[in-house]
Design a protein around this motif. Sequence first.
Motif, PDB file in Angstrom:
ATOM      1  N   ILE A  22       1.151  -0.961  -0.130  1.00  0.00           N
ATOM      2  CA  ILE A  22      -0.370   0.282  -0.145  1.00  0.00           C
ATOM      3  C   ILE A  22       1.077   1.202  -0.219  1.00  0.00           C
ATOM      4  CG2 ILE A  22      -1.584   1.430   0.864  1.00  0.00           C
ATOM      5  CD1 ILE A  22      -2.448  -1.474   2.196  1.00  0.00           C
ATOM      6  N   TYR A  25       2.683   1.544  -3.470  1.00  0.00           N
ATOM      7  CA  TYR A  25       1.670   1.711  -4.246  1.00  0.00           C
ATOM      8  C   TYR A  25       1.484   3.583  -4.409  1.00  0.00           C
ATOM      9  CZ  TYR A  25      -3.277   2.710  -6.907  1.00  0.00           C
ATOM     10  OH  TYR A  25      -4.135   3.303  -7.738  1.00  0.00           O
ATOM     11  N   MET A  26       0.599   3.962  -3.006  1.00  0.00           N
ATOM     12  CA  MET A  26       0.840   5.080  -2.271  1.00  0.00           C
ATOM     13  C   MET A  26       1.757   6.391  -3.698  1.00  0.00           C
ATOM     14  SD  MET A  26      -2.666   5.693  -1.452  1.00  0.00           S
ATOM     15  CE  MET A  26      -3.878   4.539  -1.460  1.00  0.00           C
ATOM     16  N   THR A  30       0.100   7.650  -6.980  1.00  0.00           N
ATOM     17  CA  THR A  30      -1.034   8.996  -6.545  1.00  0.00           C
ATOM     18  C   THR A  30      -0.003   9.830  -7.009  1.00  0.00           C
ATOM     19  OG1 THR A  30      -0.369   8.937  -4.513  1.00  0.00           O
ATOM     20  CG2 THR A  30      -1.885   6.792  -5.355  1.00  0.00           C
ATOM     21  N   TYR A 132      -7.600   3.405  -0.258  1.00  0.00           N
ATOM     22  CA  TYR A 132      -7.781   2.345  -0.687  1.00  0.00           C
ATOM     23  C   TYR A 132      -8.488   1.725  -0.321  1.00  0.00           C
ATOM     24  CZ  TYR A 132      -5.306   0.755   4.018  1.00  0.00           C
ATOM     25  OH  TYR A 132      -5.265   0.739   5.450  1.00  0.00           O
ATOM     26  N   HIS A 151      -8.772   4.930  -4.494  1.00  0.00           N
ATOM     27  CA  HIS A 151      -7.915   4.035  -4.593  1.00  0.00           C
ATOM     28  C   HIS A 151      -8.130   2.041  -5.478  1.00  0.00           C
ATOM     29  CE1 HIS A 151      -5.709   8.332  -5.449  1.00  0.00           C
ATOM     30  NE2 HIS A 151      -5.510   8.190  -4.486  1.00  0.00           N
ATOM     31  N   ASP A 152      -7.519   2.057  -5.727  1.00  0.00           N
ATOM     32  CA  ASP A 152      -7.294   0.688  -5.686  1.00  0.00           C
ATOM     33  C   ASP A 152      -6.778  -0.203  -5.759  1.00  0.00           C
ATOM     34  OD1 ASP A 152     -10.587  -0.313  -6.113  1.00  0.00           O
ATOM     35  OD2 ASP A 152     -10.603   0.510  -8.111  1.00  0.00           O
ATOM     36  N   ALA A 153      -5.927  -0.252  -4.386  1.00  0.00           N
ATOM     37  CA  ALA A 153      -4.848  -0.267  -4.262  1.00  0.00           C
ATOM     38  C   ALA A 153      -4.508  -1.765  -4.363  1.00  0.00           C
ATOM     39  CB  ALA A 153      -4.192  -0.076  -3.530  1.00  0.00           C
TER      40      ALA A 153
END
Length: 192
Positions: A22, A25-26, A30, A132, A151-153
């Motif tokens: 997570i 990803y962020m 993003t 998320y 967000h679709d993490a």
Amino acid sequence: MQRSTGLFFGSFNPVHVGHMIIANYMATQTALDEVWMVVSPQNPFKKRQSLARDHDRLHLVRLAIGDTPNLRASAVEFDLPKPSYTIDTLAVLREQFPERTFSLIMGGDNLPTLPKWKNSDILLRDFDIHVYNRPGYELGELQDHPRVFVHDAPLMHLSATYIRQCLREGHSVRYLVPEAVAKELAVSGLYR
């Protein structure tokens, strides 16, 4: 130019690969430039005996991050009054780091409870909130708020509780936690 910093709060007890996925990803997929993993001190609603010492958990987060350039561990809440409220932490960070804009990162399970947080109106007015999605949780009416970004993490069905149970029972946690964390847990005996 101001750096956009996402704050990912957690007890990280211990930090595991789900947390790291997570955070990464962020930080990379993003509008955020970086993510700070803010290790929360003892939550008054959690049992003390299940929580490793604050600095042990911070150490594990630092090991998990390693040399990843856009991730950072933060102990900012360690010196704040307990319980620490997000709005107060943000005020301290804004004062210490005026060159940064701060945003919150939270799971979709937390978004519906946000109106119950201290000064939630100010949080929603002054800060972006990166959410998320979590399967099985409705985001509620705040998902359409102009400061909320969903967000679709990629997520893992993995919990720190499960990892602590594995450690207590002498099972391997390899691949469940970052390699450096697994090595430290083996040497330190934490959670056993």
